[in-house]
Write an enzyme that holds these catalytic residues in place. Structure first.
Site, PDB file in Angstrom:
ATOM      1  N   ASP A 240       0.759  -1.080   0.080  1.00  0.00           N
ATOM      2  CA  ASP A 240      -0.019   0.041   0.004  1.00  0.00           C
ATOM      3  C   ASP A 240       0.959   1.280   0.155  1.00  0.00           C
ATOM      4  OD1 ASP A 240      -2.396  -1.588   0.192  1.00  0.00           O
ATOM      5  OD2 ASP A 240      -2.150  -1.729   2.248  1.00  0.00           O
ATOM      6  N   GLU A 241       2.173   1.218  -0.823  1.00  0.00           N
ATOM      7  CA  GLU A 241       2.839   2.437  -0.727  1.00  0.00           C
ATOM      8  C   GLU A 241       2.451   3.070  -1.789  1.00  0.00           C
ATOM      9  OE1 GLU A 241       4.016  -0.697  -1.116  1.00  0.00           O
ATOM     10  OE2 GLU A 241       5.357  -1.368   0.485  1.00  0.00           O
TER      11      GLU A 241
ATOM     12  N   LYS B 120       1.867   1.999  -5.200  1.00  0.00           N
ATOM     13  CA  LYS B 120       2.382   1.367  -6.376  1.00  0.00           C
ATOM     14  C   LYS B 120       1.423   1.414  -7.700  1.00  0.00           C
ATOM     15  CE  LYS B 120       2.440  -2.717  -4.371  1.00  0.00           C
ATOM     16  NZ  LYS B 120       2.114  -2.143  -2.787  1.00  0.00           N
TER      17      LYS B 120
ATOM     18  N   GLY C 138      -4.587  -4.411  -3.689  1.00  0.00           N
ATOM     19  CA  GLY C 138      -5.646  -3.217  -4.069  1.00  0.00           C
ATOM     20  C   GLY C 138      -4.808  -2.085  -4.270  1.00  0.00           C
ATOM     21  N   HIS C 139      -4.818  -1.748  -5.652  1.00  0.00           N
ATOM     22  CA  HIS C 139      -3.900  -0.635  -6.217  1.00  0.00           C
ATOM     23  C   HIS C 139      -4.919   0.622  -6.749  1.00  0.00           C
ATOM     24  CE1 HIS C 139      -0.426  -3.527  -6.959  1.00  0.00           C
ATOM     25  NE2 HIS C 139      -0.841  -3.634  -5.868  1.00  0.00           N
TER      26      HIS C 139
ATOM     27  N   ARG D 200       2.240 -29.327  -6.090  1.00  0.00           N
ATOM     28  CA  ARG D 200       2.198 -29.776  -7.384  1.00  0.00           C
ATOM     29  C   ARG D 200       0.825 -30.330  -7.543  1.00  0.00           C
ATOM     30  NH1 ARG D 200       7.756 -32.490  -6.836  1.00  0.00           N
ATOM     31  NH2 ARG D 200       6.653 -32.799  -4.806  1.00  0.00           N
TER      32      ARG D 200
ATOM     33  N   GLN E  93       1.816  -6.469  -2.954  1.00  0.00           N
ATOM     34  CA  GLN E  93       2.339  -6.400  -1.665  1.00  0.00           C
ATOM     35  C   GLN E  93       3.494  -5.598  -1.636  1.00  0.00           C
ATOM     36  OE1 GLN E  93       1.271  -9.612  -3.344  1.00  0.00           O
ATOM     37  NE2 GLN E  93      -0.755  -8.594  -2.731  1.00  0.00           N
TER      38      GLN E  93
ATOM     39  N   VAL F 243      -7.841  -1.167   0.486  1.00  0.00           N
ATOM     40  CA  VAL F 243      -8.496  -1.189  -0.673  1.00  0.00           C
ATOM     41  C   VAL F 243      -9.189  -2.581  -0.747  1.00  0.00           C
ATOM     42  CG1 VAL F 243      -8.534  -0.651  -3.242  1.00  0.00           C
ATOM     43  CG2 VAL F 243      -6.864   0.656  -1.753  1.00  0.00           C
TER      44      VAL F 243
ATOM     45  N   LYS G 146       3.313  10.290  -0.686  1.00  0.00           N
ATOM     46  CA  LYS G 146       2.146  10.784   0.435  1.00  0.00           C
ATOM     47  C   LYS G 146       3.147  11.631   1.444  1.00  0.00           C
ATOM     48  CE  LYS G 146      -1.134   8.160   1.307  1.00  0.00           C
ATOM     49  NZ  LYS G 146      -2.215   6.891   1.487  1.00  0.00           N
TER      50      LYS G 146
ATOM     51  N   VAL H 260       2.682  14.047  -4.128  1.00  0.00           N
ATOM     52  CA  VAL H 260       2.607  15.226  -3.314  1.00  0.00           C
ATOM     53  C   VAL H 260       0.877  15.167  -3.263  1.00  0.00           C
ATOM     54  CG1 VAL H 260       4.355  16.563  -3.140  1.00  0.00           C
ATOM     55  CG2 VAL H 260       2.969  16.872  -4.952  1.00  0.00           C
TER      56      VAL H 260
HETATM   57  P1  GDP Z   1      -0.803   0.151  -3.613  1.00  0.00           P
HETATM   58  O1  GDP Z   1      -1.409  -1.011  -2.958  1.00  0.00           O
HETATM   59  O2  GDP Z   1       0.568   0.282  -3.281  1.00  0.00           O
HETATM   60  O3  GDP Z   1      -1.061   0.571  -4.951  1.00  0.00           O
HETATM   61  O4  GDP Z   1      -1.360   1.644  -2.669  1.00  0.00           O
HETATM   62  P2  GDP Z   1      -2.978   1.822  -2.363  1.00  0.00           P
HETATM   63  O5  GDP Z   1      -3.815   2.030  -3.679  1.00  0.00           O
HETATM   64  O6  GDP Z   1      -3.520   0.405  -1.715  1.00  0.00           O
HETATM   65  O7  GDP Z   1      -2.805   2.839  -1.282  1.00  0.00           O
HETATM   66  C1  GDP Z   1      -1.959   4.043  -1.649  1.00  0.00           C
HETATM   67  C2  GDP Z   1      -3.210   5.164  -1.386  1.00  0.00           C
HETATM   68  O8  GDP Z   1      -2.570   6.540  -1.406  1.00  0.00           O
HETATM   69  C3  GDP Z   1      -4.347   5.208  -2.457  1.00  0.00           C
HETATM   70  O9  GDP Z   1      -5.274   5.667  -1.923  1.00  0.00           O
HETATM   71  C4  GDP Z   1      -3.705   6.406  -3.597  1.00  0.00           C
HETATM   72  O10 GDP Z   1      -4.488   6.952  -4.116  1.00  0.00           O
HETATM   73  C5  GDP Z   1      -3.062   7.305  -2.349  1.00  0.00           C
HETATM   74  N1  GDP Z   1      -1.807   7.767  -3.032  1.00  0.00           N
HETATM   75  C6  GDP Z   1      -0.866   7.531  -3.684  1.00  0.00           C
HETATM   76  N2  GDP Z   1       0.206   8.349  -3.679  1.00  0.00           N
HETATM   77  C7  GDP Z   1      -0.101   9.533  -2.873  1.00  0.00           C
HETATM   78  C8  GDP Z   1       0.350  10.567  -2.544  1.00  0.00           C
HETATM   79  O11 GDP Z   1       1.723  10.959  -2.900  1.00  0.00           O
HETATM   80  N3  GDP Z   1      -0.439  11.533  -1.786  1.00  0.00           N
HETATM   81  C9  GDP Z   1      -1.519  11.107  -1.329  1.00  0.00           C
HETATM   82  N4  GDP Z   1      -2.074  11.981  -0.524  1.00  0.00           N
HETATM   83  N5  GDP Z   1      -2.036   9.915  -1.476  1.00  0.00           N
HETATM   84  C10 GDP Z   1      -1.378   9.210  -2.492  1.00  0.00           C
HETATM   85  P1  IMO Z   2      -0.987  -4.158  -2.199  1.00  0.00           P
HETATM   86  O1  IMO Z   2      -0.462  -4.682  -3.317  1.00  0.00           O
HETATM   87  C1  IMO Z   2      -1.252  -4.677   2.056  1.00  0.00           C
HETATM   88  C2  IMO Z   2      -1.171  -8.894   3.920  1.00  0.00           C
HETATM   89  C3  IMO Z   2      -2.374  -9.158   4.538  1.00  0.00           C
HETATM   90  C4  IMO Z   2      -1.744 -10.188   5.600  1.00  0.00           C
HETATM   91  C5  IMO Z   2      -0.659 -10.897   4.713  1.00  0.00           C
HETATM   92  C6  IMO Z   2      -1.101 -12.232   3.981  1.00  0.00           C
HETATM   93  O2  IMO Z   2      -2.074  -3.495  -2.151  1.00  0.00           O
HETATM   94  O3  IMO Z   2       0.053  -3.564  -1.509  1.00  0.00           O
HETATM   95  P2  IMO Z   2      -2.463 -12.936   2.146  1.00  0.00           P
HETATM   96  O4  IMO Z   2      -4.037 -12.661   1.728  1.00  0.00           O
HETATM   97  O5  IMO Z   2      -1.724 -12.379   0.900  1.00  0.00           O
HETATM   98  O6  IMO Z   2      -2.381 -14.198   2.233  1.00  0.00           O
HETATM   99  O7  IMO Z   2      -2.407 -12.030   3.480  1.00  0.00           O
HETATM  100  O8  IMO Z   2      -0.334  -9.878   3.603  1.00  0.00           O
HETATM  101  N1  IMO Z   2      -1.297  -8.359   2.425  1.00  0.00           N
HETATM  102  C7  IMO Z   2      -1.374  -7.066   2.115  1.00  0.00           C
HETATM  103  N2  IMO Z   2      -0.860  -5.890   2.912  1.00  0.00           N
HETATM  104  N3  IMO Z   2      -1.129  -4.630   0.775  1.00  0.00           N
HETATM  105  C8  IMO Z   2      -1.281  -5.529   0.060  1.00  0.00           C
HETATM  106  O9  IMO Z   2      -1.382  -5.656  -1.471  1.00  0.00           O
HETATM  107  C9  IMO Z   2      -1.651  -6.728   0.669  1.00  0.00           C
HETATM  108  N4  IMO Z   2      -1.658  -8.147   0.195  1.00  0.00           N
HETATM  109  C10 IMO Z   2      -1.619  -9.029   1.216  1.00  0.00           C
HETATM  110  O10 IMO Z   2      -2.988  -8.126   5.280  1.00  0.00           O
HETATM  111  O11 IMO Z   2      -1.357  -9.395   6.537  1.00  0.00           O
HETATM  112 MG    MG Z   3      -2.923  -1.722  -1.788  1.00  0.00          MG
END
Ligand code: GDP
Ligand code: IMO
Ligand code: MG
Length: 427
Positions: free
Chosen positions: A13-14, A16, A40-41, A142, A223, A298, A330, A413
């Protein structure tokens, strides 16, 4: 042959999805190489917000070919509903390619994920409940079902029988659940076969030929580094390799082809699910990061655990991935704090430790050692270049870069495509 890997440097959730989408317009292929719909992207394009789980974020760029690689686990019902959801919003998904070697998340894998978590009770991992772990377990054992198996009914039936043989014993005798009928599973899977057929391809060949023709290929991780089955905080991890090496095995591209590895790094830290998290905050600052950063999952809608930036983790991500760049996201969320603590090392049982300990027990005992940096109060969401940032925000970024071991080449930002400061070009 520019091949770039873009991956999470922390616990997922950085941002990506946003970073991938930003590059999507300039690359020819975007490839998911591991994970499944546990991801969840989020991508924000103008006033439209998209939540992608299984499809690569490049699907929103019309010129880009999206690819689901062999290392991904595919839930066909989720994939088809994600595709139709995008089609209804006017997104063309016809160029999608899916590896015939990708494994399928069957309905029984989802059941097993849920019952095993329930059985673990207090010791549960906090999985997303999407069947990810059991599907990868079947792959390694397997007894997995692959996309290509959908096109041979007799093989499919034999494979489902083999998989359910043991699982039904486990479900009925250990977990007190009903047995799952082979024909029902086979019938459901066969329903997906025709719908998926237009997308199924030899993606390994396609991607290697593309690289030979000097096309640009971007590998989008799901992840993050600390959720990696080998390099993460095991057992509180996912069941695949989000780290850079996973792009090679999960797409069938040799390591000599990878030219750049970009770590997506949040300006603070979050985690969903169970497991150690040294800088986690349980106070008003944690609540404020969650509220201002919109830190809610997400995929599962769970609140994300929030904490300050951890440079030990960032250094570790640089090392295990061979990162060439960071994309810091962020930064805007930190606006308004007078001072911002940053974890520079850990104290473990009275010792100062600079690097991530390999021992699980040590990591569970790690207490953050903070350095405090001055904050800023100016709105930074309109900043277009590094020099537009207030001095303290610039110094925060420079300090993070120094501690983390790779250049910060872009800064987020805000969630939108244009809310990005580009410092070094990625292409
Ligand atoms: P991912 O799983 O790495 O793709 O990240 P997520 O989508 O789960 O969570 C990142 C959240 O931060 C999303 O709601 C994005 O729209 C939001 N986001 C991404 N970059 C930025 C940023 O630079 N600033 C802010 N405020 N939000 C951001
Ligand atoms: P994105 O791509 C954050 C976490 C789950 C749990 C562990 C194992 O959006 O960054 P799983 O269902 O994969 O066997 O769960 O990994 N997890 C994530 N945490 N972002 C994700 O994806 C994740 N996908 C799995 O919360 O701790
Ligand atoms: Mg995510």
């Amino acid at each position: 042959m520019p091949a770039l890997v873009l991956l999470g440097a922390q616990w997922g959730d950085e941002g990506k999805g946003k970073a991938t989408d930003l590059l999507g317009g300039s690359v020819d292929y975007v490839v998911r190489y591991q994970g499944g719909n546990n991801a969840g992207h989020t991508v924000v394009v103008g006033d439209q917000k998209y939540a992608l789980h299984l499809l690569p974020s490049g699907i929103l760029s019309p010129s880009c070919i999206p690819v689901i690689g062999n290392g991904v686990v595919v839930d066909p019902s989720v994939l088809l509903s994600e595709l139709s959801g995008l089609n209804e919003r006017g997104v063309d998904t016809s160029k999608l390619l899916i590896s015939g070697n990708a494994h399928i998340i069957t309905p029984y894998n989802v059941t097993v994920d849920k019952v095993t978590e329930r059985f673990l009770g207090k010791r549960k991992i906090g999985t997303t409940g999407r069947g990810i772990g059991p599907t990868y377990a079947d792959k390694i054992n397997r007894v997995g079902i692959r996309v290509q198996d959908l096109y041979d009914e007799s093989i499919l039936t034999q494979k489902v029988e083999a998989a359910l043989d043991v699982k039904n014993q486990m479900l009925t005798k250990l977990y007190n659940r009903r047995a799952i009928a082979v024909d029902q599973v086979v019938a459901e899977l066969l329903e997906y076969a025709d719908k998926l057929r237009p997308y199924v391809a030899d993606t390994v060949l396609v991607l290697n030929q593309a690289l030979e023709e000097d096309k640009v290929v971007l590998f989008e991780g799901g992840q993050g580094t600390l959720l990696d089955i080998d390099h993460g905080t095991y057992p509180f991890v996912t069941s695949s390799n989000p780290t850079a090496g996973g792009a090679c095995t999960g797409a069938g591209v040799g390591p000599t082809k990878i030219s750049r590895v970009i770590g997506i790094l949040k300006a603070y830290t979050t985690r969903v699910g169970a497991g150690p998290f040294p800088t986690e905050l349980f106070d008003a600052d944690g609540d404020a990061l969650r509220r201002i950063g919109g830190e809610r999952g997400v995929t599962t809608g769970r609140d994300r655990r929030c904490g300050w930036f951890d440079a030990v983790i960032a250094r570790y991500a640089t090392r295990v991935n061979g990162l060439t760049d960071f994309f810091l996201t962020k930064l805007d969320v930190l606006t308004g704090w007078e001072e911002i603590p940053v974890c520079v090392a850990y104290e473990i049982d009275g010792r100062r430790v600079e690097e991530l300990p390999y021992s699980q027990s040590d990591f569970h005992h790690a207490k953050p050692i903070y350095e405090t940096l001055p904050g800023w109060s100016e709105d930074i969401t309109k900043a277009k270049s590094f020099s537009d940032l207030p001095k303290n925000a610039q110094d925060y970024v420079k300090a993070l870069e120094e501690m983390s071991g790779a250049p910060i080449s872009a800064i987020g930002v805000g969630p939108g495509r244009d809310e990005t400061i580009e410092i070094n070009s990625f292409l």
